[in-house]
Design an enzyme around this catalytic site. Structure first.
Site, PDB file in Angstrom:
ATOM      1  N   ASP A  38      -3.292  -1.553   0.393  1.00  0.00           N
ATOM      2  CA  ASP A  38      -2.258  -1.761   1.408  1.00  0.00           C
ATOM      3  C   ASP A  38      -2.904  -1.989   2.772  1.00  0.00           C
ATOM      4  OD1 ASP A  38      -0.468  -1.154  -0.603  1.00  0.00           O
ATOM      5  OD2 ASP A  38      -0.029   0.873   0.137  1.00  0.00           O
ATOM      6  N   VAL A  39      -2.158  -2.642   3.663  1.00  0.00           N
ATOM      7  CA  VAL A  39      -2.634  -2.868   5.036  1.00  0.00           C
ATOM      8  C   VAL A  39      -3.034  -1.542   5.687  1.00  0.00           C
ATOM      9  CG1 VAL A  39      -1.900  -3.590   7.350  1.00  0.00           C
ATOM     10  CG2 VAL A  39      -1.319  -4.998   5.371  1.00  0.00           C
TER      11      VAL A  39
END
Length: 309
Positions: free
Chosen positions: A140-141
């Site tokens: 994920d970011v």
């Protein structure tokens, strides 16, 4: 599929909601159709129709469709803090900083791992969609840590197979709220998109099988440091599973974390780190393993918890 269309509403859609019926008719998602309706771009017999209005068979539908999204391309832009841990002819192992996506996607304008590697002159495999060539798994970011990108075509095939067959050892460290009971266990609960929020996922009977093994390494007054071994690799899996147990990752406000605790510890994202990645090297089959140290924000929050006791 952009432009203006006009057509009679088929009998089979009579009585259906505008968003559901037109999604079926036009082959678009309900979210897209709802956005078109919200922009007053759906007319039935000359009157603006809302997303929850009902379709009437034989009525004349007028709809203005949005222009198709532009193809996503890799921008070779340097990424601050992107560290190459290991590189050889077949693979490149990186330590991903926070706030960086793995590859470009519609709506994301920030930095990416593949863009950062391109800017630094690293060649990656050409397999995969153009915007995510060489990518065999994702973080994920808001998740930091170790990940591998394929450089050769043979490595891409071998690593994609290894992730699919679950022969990769994926170890994460997370600080979750409260104290999981038992302190060592397995969460086996299917995950699917959240029924109401497109950006979230949830434990759903209709979901894909999702298995998370965990063990509490250290317990504090308000939280626990856990080591997690992922058997499957669903989007947001660790975050969703611990949220479902009512022990969300500290700082993960999307999945129900306490904002007061996050603020006290100084974390502005989920306390979740891809700590270790082990796999059979695609060139010779030898087992290799790579480790990433905690970044500054996570290390600082952990020290504060230890100081609190």
């Amino acid at each position: 599929m952009s432009g203006y269309r006009t057509l009679p509403i088929p009998d089979g859609l009579d009585g259906m909601r505008v968003d559901a019926g037109l999604a079926k008719l036009l082959g678009l998602s309900r979210t897209v159709v709802a956005a078109i309706a919200d922009a007053d771009d759906v007319l039935i017999d000359g009157r603006v129709a809302g997303r929850s209005d009902r379709l009437v068979a034989g009525a004349m539908l007028e709809i203005t469709l949005p222009a198709p999204p532009q193809p996503v391309t890799v921008q070779a832009i340097p990424v601050e803090g992107l560290i190459v841990i290991h590189e050889d002819d077949d693979i490149i192992v990186v330590d991903k900083p926070v706030g960086v996506a793995v590859h470009p996607s519609p709506g994301w304008t920030g930095p990416t791992v593949v863009g950062g590697l391109a800017a630094a002159g690293h060649r990656v495999a050409t397999s995969g969609a153009a915007e995510r060539q060489g990518v065999v798994h994702r973080l994920d970011v808001g998740t930091t840590g170790v990940m591998v990108v394929a450089k050769s075509e043979s490595a891409y095939s071998a690593l994609k197979h290894a992730f699919k067959e679950r022969t990769v050892d994926k170890v994460y460290h997370a600080i979750v709220q409260g104290h999981p009971d038992p302190i060592k266990g397995t969460i086996d609960a299917p995950i699917d998109r959240h029924p109401k929020h497109d950006y979230k996922f949830a434990v759903m009977n209709s979901g894909k099988p999702s298995i998370t093994h965990y063990e509490v390494m250290e317990a504090f007054r308000a939280a626990s440091l856990v080591e997690v071994h992922l058997e499957t690799g669903r989007t947001h899996q660790i975050r969703v599973h611990f949220s479902a147990l009512h022990h969300p990752c500290v700082g993960d406000l999307t999945y129900g974390a306490d904002p007061t605790l996050a603020k006290r510890l100084g974390v502005t994202r989920q306390w979740l780190h891809a700590r270790q990645l082990g796999f059979h090297h695609p060139a010779d089959g030898q087992w290799v393993s790579f480790t990433s140290e905690y970044p500054e924000d996570l290390a600082s929050a952990l020290e504060k918890l230890r100081d609190e006791g």
